[in-house]
Design an enzyme around this catalytic site. Sequence first.
Site, PDB file in Angstrom:
ATOM      1  CD  GLU A 100      11.057 -11.260  -8.663  1.00 23.44           C
ATOM      2  OE1 GLU A 100      12.262 -11.012  -8.717  1.00 23.44           O
ATOM      3  OE2 GLU A 100      10.341 -10.883  -7.719  1.00 23.44           O
TER       4      GLU A 100
ATOM      5  CG  ASN B 215       0.313   2.396   3.691  1.00 21.96           C
ATOM      6  OD1 ASN B 215      -0.734   2.372   3.053  1.00 21.96           O
ATOM      7  ND2 ASN B 215       1.451   2.865   3.206  1.00 21.96           N
ATOM      8  N   GLY B 216      -0.564  -0.789   6.683  1.00 22.44           N
ATOM      9  CA  GLY B 216      -0.313  -1.632   7.851  1.00 22.44           C
ATOM     10  C   GLY B 216      -1.484  -2.561   8.088  1.00 22.44           C
TER      11      GLY B 216
ATOM     12  CE  LYS C 175      14.703 -10.462  -9.940  1.00 20.61           C
ATOM     13  NZ  LYS C 175      15.418 -10.384  -8.705  1.00 20.61           N
TER      14      LYS C 175
ATOM     15  CD1 TRP D 167      -0.165  -5.756  -3.424  1.00 17.73           C
ATOM     16  CD2 TRP D 167      -0.336  -6.659  -1.391  1.00 17.73           C
ATOM     17  NE1 TRP D 167       0.322  -7.035  -3.486  1.00 17.73           N
ATOM     18  CE2 TRP D 167       0.230  -7.614  -2.262  1.00 17.73           C
ATOM     19  CE3 TRP D 167      -0.533  -7.015  -0.048  1.00 17.73           C
ATOM     20  CZ2 TRP D 167       0.606  -8.896  -1.841  1.00 17.73           C
ATOM     21  CZ3 TRP D 167      -0.169  -8.283   0.366  1.00 17.73           C
ATOM     22  CH2 TRP D 167       0.384  -9.209  -0.532  1.00 17.73           C
TER      23      TRP D 167
ATOM     24  CE  LYS E 194      11.776  -2.456  -5.642  1.00 14.24           C
ATOM     25  NZ  LYS E 194      12.561  -3.530  -6.278  1.00 14.24           N
TER      26      LYS E 194
ATOM     27  CG  HIS F 255      22.411 -35.578  -4.929  1.00 11.81           C
ATOM     28  ND1 HIS F 255      22.943 -36.820  -4.676  1.00 11.81           N
ATOM     29  CD2 HIS F 255      23.470 -34.760  -5.147  1.00 11.81           C
ATOM     30  CE1 HIS F 255      24.263 -36.763  -4.708  1.00 11.81           C
ATOM     31  NE2 HIS F 255      24.609 -35.499  -4.994  1.00 11.81           N
TER      32      HIS F 255
ATOM     33  NE  ARG G 257       4.578   1.768  -1.038  1.00 12.66           N
ATOM     34  CZ  ARG G 257       5.346   2.037   0.006  1.00 12.66           C
ATOM     35  NH1 ARG G 257       6.364   2.826  -0.126  1.00 12.66           N
ATOM     36  NH2 ARG G 257       5.079   1.522   1.192  1.00 12.66           N
TER      37      ARG G 257
ATOM     38  CD  GLU H 284      18.193 -12.131  -7.743  1.00 14.53           C
ATOM     39  OE1 GLU H 284      17.680 -12.742  -6.794  1.00 14.53           O
ATOM     40  OE2 GLU H 284      17.764 -11.027  -8.129  1.00 14.53           O
TER      41      GLU H 284
ATOM     42  CB  CYS I  60      -0.883   0.032   1.230  1.00 10.58           C
ATOM     43  SG  CYS I  60      -1.896  -1.435   1.384  1.00 10.58           S
TER      44      CYS I  60
END
Length: 620
Positions: free
Chosen positions: A500, A100-101, A497, A74, A615, A516, A27, A493, A2
């Site tokens: 996502e 927010n929160g 990438k 969000w 974000k 394995h 964000r 990484e 948010c």
Amino acid sequence: MCGIVGYVGFRNVADLLLEGLHRLEYRGYDSAGIAVLTEQGIEVRKRAGRVAELGGLIAAQPLIGHVGIGHTRWATHGEPNDINSHPHFGGNQQVAIVHNGVIENFDSLRKQLQQLGYVFRSQTDTEVAAHLIAHHLDEQIKLGGSADDLTTCLKAVNATLDRLKGTYGLGILFTELPETIIAARSGSPLVIGVGRDEYFLASDASPLIGYTKEVVYLSDHEVAVLRADGLQIEHRHTGNIRPSIQTLQQVSADIELGDYEHYMLKEIYEQPQTVENALRGRLDMEEATAVIGGLNLTPKELRKIDRIVLTACGTSWHSGLVGEHLLEEFARLPTEVEYASELRYRNPPISDRTLIFAITQSGETADTLAAMKECKRKGHPTLAICNVVGSTIAREADGGIYLHAGPEIGVASTKAFTSQVTVLTLLSLYFGRMRHMSFPAGRRIIRQLRDMPEKIQKTLECHDKVREVADRYYHFNNFLYLGRLHNFPVALEGALKLKEISYIHAEGYPAAEMKHGPIALVDQQTPSVFVIPRGGIYPKVMSNMEEIKARKGPVIAIACEGDRDVARVADEVIYVPDVEDYLQPLVCAIPLQLLAYHVALLRGCNVDRPRNLAKSVTVE
Ligand code: F6R
């Protein structure tokens, strides 16, 4: 996640809030809205979907005023729809808030308010806070207060905050209170921009850039009153405080796309510069060491350290894994890398001689903050490697190192990774020179580090080849990413990438570990991306690559310029400059970032705003 924006002053507030919301889009969000104090009272426009759609609504139903608050939501409590979007009204529209929160005790508060007759329109936790403020405002008025009196409104806010459990950054408008925004913070960041006859409120500095360079970061338990003629801040327990004004470093170009199509691409291309920024002023050739100013520990204290814990999430955790290799190699310091989300609830033995670093781009990741606070609570020195100046983690830490990478707006972290690895290399050099590393070895590392911005620039020349490879492989639905030692985190990484931003299933593995289990996945439909630059165990990784080829798995290799042996085995080779083993993550990560970018584009994905992601992950 948010985002909050607010404004009080002389400008057309609806336009300003909309621009601020656009700047907060990075964000991650699923609905947006604004509330403006107009001659008719508080008027709200809100809508599920993109800020552009909200813009259309406001164009059709304009709002005229100079004071207002806005929000990108969000979804946490309740699905993303028009009703659940912020702002939310409280009571009989006496108050509107953005939040927010997460309010953890919202359920019990909602029941209490319903018993008092308050009607809830949304499923959000936020509406509870809005009604509670309205309720306490009524209570204050019964005691002789007045709805247009600041003291009365502040009492209503404080009485509400006393009852909230959880985290909040709040922007509040009162219908009767002229030209005022009240803001409050506990665990969710807020920054106030100071202008001439105008004040700005935001959850991070991006909406402020270009309007003012003077900012005040609100701390937990502070309540601010923003009016065109002044700013007042009080700590809820200790009373009024003098705002400490700081200077914002960012400039408008930092948050503009320029000639790039996407922020992710812009940020990939910024890496020669961002790595240089991370190195600037931190290389001391005379002493053959790094200059690390902000650790706030004396050399004597630092020499006593015999273990390091790096804690982080996601990409920052991957850079921590590179850091583990470097710290152990250069400084012989035993190092562990902990997922912050696990560390916060685990209770590992940590001695007095352990130093903890939280690694975070945003400085706002809830899990990383919680892990750091838990370590601090136990009395351990806890430092941060952080990008965002003034962020919560940067402020909570006992000291630390900034990345100076500039705002990272693309949701997929790119330049932050290479800057974090650079800073961790500097840190390892610093600790190494305090311990076992010789003067010539320190000098050699400094020379090699100095060359890195140029090497990264050269690496970007692989772009055309990466585009070609993406074109050939974008339709596959499973990828393996394989690398060893320093390059195992790079493989992780690369896989992250791809996942996502293109929503393709990808797994990162140490190349030899593949035998394995994951090798069972290998077939003609499962490409393996090998990170195989020359160096220490190159022949071993070659054998791993042969094993995949023997099973008809397509292979894409990231290899050093001129490596013909790899070209004989792999189906595709993307070349990067030849650098020392320990610096390979800085060059090898780049083609993998570009590969994910192009695959995502070819699959029609929104690379800068991938689905479901945010974000900064400010909830647990
Ligand atoms: C991946 C990504 C996330 C973040 C993670 C930690 O591209 O962006 O995995 O790395 O959420 O974020 P920070 O570094 O801000 O703590």
